[in-house]
Design an enzyme around this catalytic site. Sequence first.
Site, mmCIF file in Angstrom:
data_model
loop_
_atom_site.group_PDB
_atom_site.id
_atom_site.type_symbol
_atom_site.label_atom_id
_atom_site.label_comp_id
_atom_site.label_asym_id
_atom_site.label_seq_id
_atom_site.Cartn_x
_atom_site.Cartn_y
_atom_site.Cartn_z
ATOM 1 N N ASP A 96 2.954 -1.141 6.384
ATOM 2 C CA ASP A 96 1.757 -0.336 6.091
ATOM 3 C C ASP A 96 2.089 0.952 5.338
ATOM 4 O OD1 ASP A 96 3.098 0.886 8.151
ATOM 5 O OD2 ASP A 96 1.313 1.342 9.331
ATOM 6 N N ASP A 108 5.191 -3.131 10.375
ATOM 7 C CA ASP A 108 3.775 -3.211 9.985
ATOM 8 C C ASP A 108 3.527 -3.387 8.478
ATOM 9 O OD1 ASP A 108 3.099 -2.946 12.606
ATOM 10 O OD2 ASP A 108 2.504 -0.846 12.479
ATOM 11 N N ARG A 165 10.298 9.267 18.939
ATOM 12 C CA ARG A 165 9.328 10.111 18.236
ATOM 13 C C ARG A 165 9.585 11.519 18.773
ATOM 14 N NH1 ARG A 165 6.230 5.612 16.388
ATOM 15 N NH2 ARG A 165 5.965 4.061 18.005
ATOM 16 N N ARG A 215 -1.108 -1.417 14.803
ATOM 17 C CA ARG A 215 -2.102 -0.498 15.370
ATOM 18 C C ARG A 215 -3.076 -0.020 14.305
ATOM 19 N NH1 ARG A 215 0.709 3.075 19.489
ATOM 20 N NH2 ARG A 215 1.916 3.766 17.692
ATOM 21 N N GLY A 218 8.932 3.567 15.479
ATOM 22 C CA GLY A 218 9.166 2.232 16.062
ATOM 23 C C GLY A 218 10.354 1.560 15.393
ATOM 24 N N THR A 265 9.542 -0.395 9.101
ATOM 25 C CA THR A 265 8.497 -0.650 10.111
ATOM 26 C C THR A 265 8.044 -2.094 9.979
ATOM 27 O OG1 THR A 265 6.182 -0.271 10.706
ATOM 28 C CG2 THR A 265 6.813 0.451 8.522
ATOM 29 N N ASP A 277 5.667 6.517 7.811
ATOM 30 C CA ASP A 277 5.106 7.737 7.206
ATOM 31 C C ASP A 277 5.437 8.997 8.000
ATOM 32 O OD1 ASP A 277 4.023 6.623 4.955
ATOM 33 O OD2 ASP A 277 2.071 6.225 5.858
#
Length: 342
Positions: A152, A150, A95, A194, A34, A148, A126
């Site tokens: 995360d 996120d 991707r 997500r 993303g 990203t 990741d």
Amino acid sequence: MLNFFEEVALPVSIGAFGQQNTMINAIGVLTSGGDAPGMNAAVRAVTRAALNKGIRVYGIRRGYSGLISGDIIEMSARDVSGIIQRGGTILRTARCPEFRTEEGLQKAAEKCRELNMDGIVAIGGDGTFRGAADLSRHGIKCVGLPGTIDNDIACTEYTIGYDTAMNTAMEMIDKLRDTTASHDRCTVIEVMGRRAGYIALNTAIGVGAEAAIVLEENYDLDEIASNMLATKKQGKSHFLIVVAEGVGQTDVIARELQEKTGIESRVTVLGHVQRGGSPTMRDRVVATEMGYYAVELLAADKTDRVVGMKDGKIYDVDIQEALSMQKAFPERKYKMLYDTAF
Ligand code: F6P
């Protein structure tokens, strides 16, 4: 195309890894997964930092699929002019399932050798780092940069794009508050994430929401509803509830809250708007620091590293170690949200 070094004198290069007399001829830079605001700032920093060390730079389009298909352009310092303030990624992103196959990896490594590309800076999450680790087994030096929205990625306190995404969500929810208050309603806002609730938690704190519902923590709609009713009696007229995308029940949550409280509850899904827009100052600066650091690593002949932030400082860590780490959810902050919400 003229290389930057054919036009300007070579500056002396003394980096975090000492005076470097690099054996690296050329590196590639790609963005994968993303997109995130600040990726362009990282591409710019990588490109210029490398050129200033006498290293040629290739921009690889659409992540690892561009590496396999050869969708690659040599970059000059001018090619990255005027992009630091732009959202998205000028290199595009994708991707790439083929990159998970041995055949795909071999094609990619072959392409690197064809272009004399000794190393790659891979910007993403990741999945991007897993790809980088696989490629490095085929003899290409790889460094990952965390990009990203996120936040995360376990090995780093901060990922490029996070601040911009949260500020975008904050601006949108501030606007939603206006109409929510005018109608004495409850608005249930779904934000991105997500697999992670960091955007939801911090955005909820930043907008003064009544609750953040995230995957990492159990939630109790009865408790949220009874808090809403208790504070309504004391004069509170409207409510904001932030839900992380990964919870996946935003409509149901809004319907149940309405049934339990009698307060009209509407859903707004912010969606991909959070991934766009001009990066904040924080994202531009961190992306530049990380990009610069990645080039220093490659120039010092290092591979299989991920650049991250620890205690507010840029550092690097082994890629396998990075992939095996777990990120703890900030329990205290989560509790703080609820202790200050009603
Ligand atoms: O980049 C991270 C992220 O935006 C997540 O927050 C979200 O769940 C996911 O990507 C969406 O991915 P896609 O754009 O491929 O649907």
